[in-house]
Scaffold this motif. Sequence first.
Motif, PDB file in Angstrom:
ATOM      1  N   SER A  30       0.805  -1.222   0.000  1.00  0.00           N
ATOM      2  CA  SER A  30       0.000   0.000   0.000  1.00  0.00           C
ATOM      3  C   SER A  30       0.839   1.274   0.000  1.00  0.00           C
ATOM      4  CB  SER A  30      -0.931   0.008   1.205  1.00  0.00           C
ATOM      5  OG  SER A  30      -0.184  -0.064   2.400  1.00  0.00           O
ATOM      6  N   SER A  31       2.148   1.158  -0.048  1.00  0.00           N
ATOM      7  CA  SER A  31       3.014   2.333   0.006  1.00  0.00           C
ATOM      8  C   SER A  31       3.445   2.839  -1.363  1.00  0.00           C
ATOM      9  CB  SER A  31       4.266   2.034   0.842  1.00  0.00           C
ATOM     10  OG  SER A  31       5.099   1.113   0.163  1.00  0.00           O
ATOM     11  N   TYR A  32       3.151   2.114  -2.429  1.00  0.00           N
ATOM     12  CA  TYR A  32       3.652   2.510  -3.732  1.00  0.00           C
ATOM     13  C   TYR A  32       2.609   2.353  -4.842  1.00  0.00           C
ATOM     14  CZ  TYR A  32       4.557  -2.548  -3.878  1.00  0.00           C
ATOM     15  OH  TYR A  32       4.433  -3.907  -3.820  1.00  0.00           O
ATOM     16  N   VAL A  51      -2.050   3.022 -11.251  1.00  0.00           N
ATOM     17  CA  VAL A  51      -2.910   3.406 -10.131  1.00  0.00           C
ATOM     18  C   VAL A  51      -2.019   3.825  -8.970  1.00  0.00           C
ATOM     19  CG1 VAL A  51      -3.098   0.996  -9.328  1.00  0.00           C
ATOM     20  CG2 VAL A  51      -4.811   2.679  -8.622  1.00  0.00           C
ATOM     21  N   SER A  52      -2.424   4.893  -8.295  1.00  0.00           N
ATOM     22  CA  SER A  52      -1.658   5.377  -7.153  1.00  0.00           C
ATOM     23  C   SER A  52      -1.849   4.445  -5.966  1.00  0.00           C
ATOM     24  CB  SER A  52      -2.107   6.794  -6.783  1.00  0.00           C
ATOM     25  OG  SER A  52      -3.474   6.770  -6.369  1.00  0.00           O
ATOM     26  N   SER A  56      -6.593   6.670  -5.490  1.00  0.00           N
ATOM     27  CA  SER A  56      -7.276   7.931  -5.780  1.00  0.00           C
ATOM     28  C   SER A  56      -6.999   8.435  -7.187  1.00  0.00           C
ATOM     29  CB  SER A  56      -6.849   8.996  -4.766  1.00  0.00           C
ATOM     30  OG  SER A  56      -5.446   9.198  -4.843  1.00  0.00           O
ATOM     31  N   MET A  57      -5.934   7.954  -7.790  1.00  0.00           N
ATOM     32  CA  MET A  57      -5.568   8.398  -9.140  1.00  0.00           C
ATOM     33  C   MET A  57      -5.333   7.185 -10.021  1.00  0.00           C
ATOM     34  SD  MET A  57      -2.768  11.333  -8.214  1.00  0.00           S
ATOM     35  CE  MET A  57      -2.171  11.308  -9.898  1.00  0.00           C
ATOM     36  N   THR A  58      -5.845   7.274 -11.254  1.00  0.00           N
ATOM     37  CA  THR A  58      -5.570   6.240 -12.237  1.00  0.00           C
ATOM     38  C   THR A  58      -5.190   6.884 -13.559  1.00  0.00           C
ATOM     39  OG1 THR A  58      -7.914   6.121 -12.843  1.00  0.00           O
ATOM     40  CG2 THR A  58      -7.126   4.507 -11.233  1.00  0.00           C
ATOM     41  N   ALA A 102       4.497   6.818  -3.909  1.00  0.00           N
ATOM     42  CA  ALA A 102       3.037   6.726  -3.885  1.00  0.00           C
ATOM     43  C   ALA A 102       2.383   7.044  -5.221  1.00  0.00           C
ATOM     44  CB  ALA A 102       2.492   7.661  -2.808  1.00  0.00           C
ATOM     45  N   ALA A 103       3.054   7.831  -6.052  1.00  0.00           N
ATOM     46  CA  ALA A 103       2.451   8.299  -7.294  1.00  0.00           C
ATOM     47  C   ALA A 103       3.194   7.760  -8.505  1.00  0.00           C
ATOM     48  CB  ALA A 103       2.447   9.825  -7.322  1.00  0.00           C
ATOM     49  N   TYR A 104       2.445   7.488  -9.567  1.00  0.00           N
ATOM     50  CA  TYR A 104       3.058   7.005 -10.809  1.00  0.00           C
ATOM     51  C   TYR A 104       3.515   8.167 -11.683  1.00  0.00           C
ATOM     52  CZ  TYR A 104      -1.753   7.982 -12.218  1.00  0.00           C
ATOM     53  OH  TYR A 104      -2.963   8.573 -12.413  1.00  0.00           O
ATOM     54  N   THR A 105       3.259   9.383 -11.228  1.00  0.00           N
ATOM     55  CA  THR A 105       3.643  10.565 -11.999  1.00  0.00           C
ATOM     56  C   THR A 105       5.076  10.998 -11.706  1.00  0.00           C
ATOM     57  OG1 THR A 105       2.666  11.924 -10.258  1.00  0.00           O
ATOM     58  CG2 THR A 105       1.301  11.437 -12.185  1.00  0.00           C
TER      59      THR A 105
END
Length: 122
Positions: A30-32, A51-52, A56-58, A102-105
């Motif tokens: 759940s951390s990445y 997915v974050s 919350s973000m996809t 946490a974010a794929y961005t």
Amino acid sequence: QVQLVESGGGLVQAGGSLKLSCAASGRTFSSYAVAWFRQAPGKERERVAAVSRSISMTYYADSVKGRFTISRDNAKNTVYLEMNSLKFEDTAVYYCAAYPGAAYTLGQPDSWGQGTQVTVSF
């Protein structure tokens, strides 16, 4: 370090569906953020969906929007890719990937699975 194992690939007729799974171990799931990439013969690897960590973000590539759905179950340490209305051009090796944060961005994945083959026939 994260270990990723994909499953669920196979041969399907155009218009059909498949659901890929990716089981993760190692770092707290759940951390990445996680993503699915694919690579077809002679083509560059492309990110299909992401997915974050908090769901919350996809993200979806334009080529799969409306047909593919990424989801994750943090309790089961698993990420899924549901693929509907499959097309011949979806044929590729599909890879699960984990990002360092946490974010794929931000940045690139730092862990990859071994890949699972998806073949779509006419």
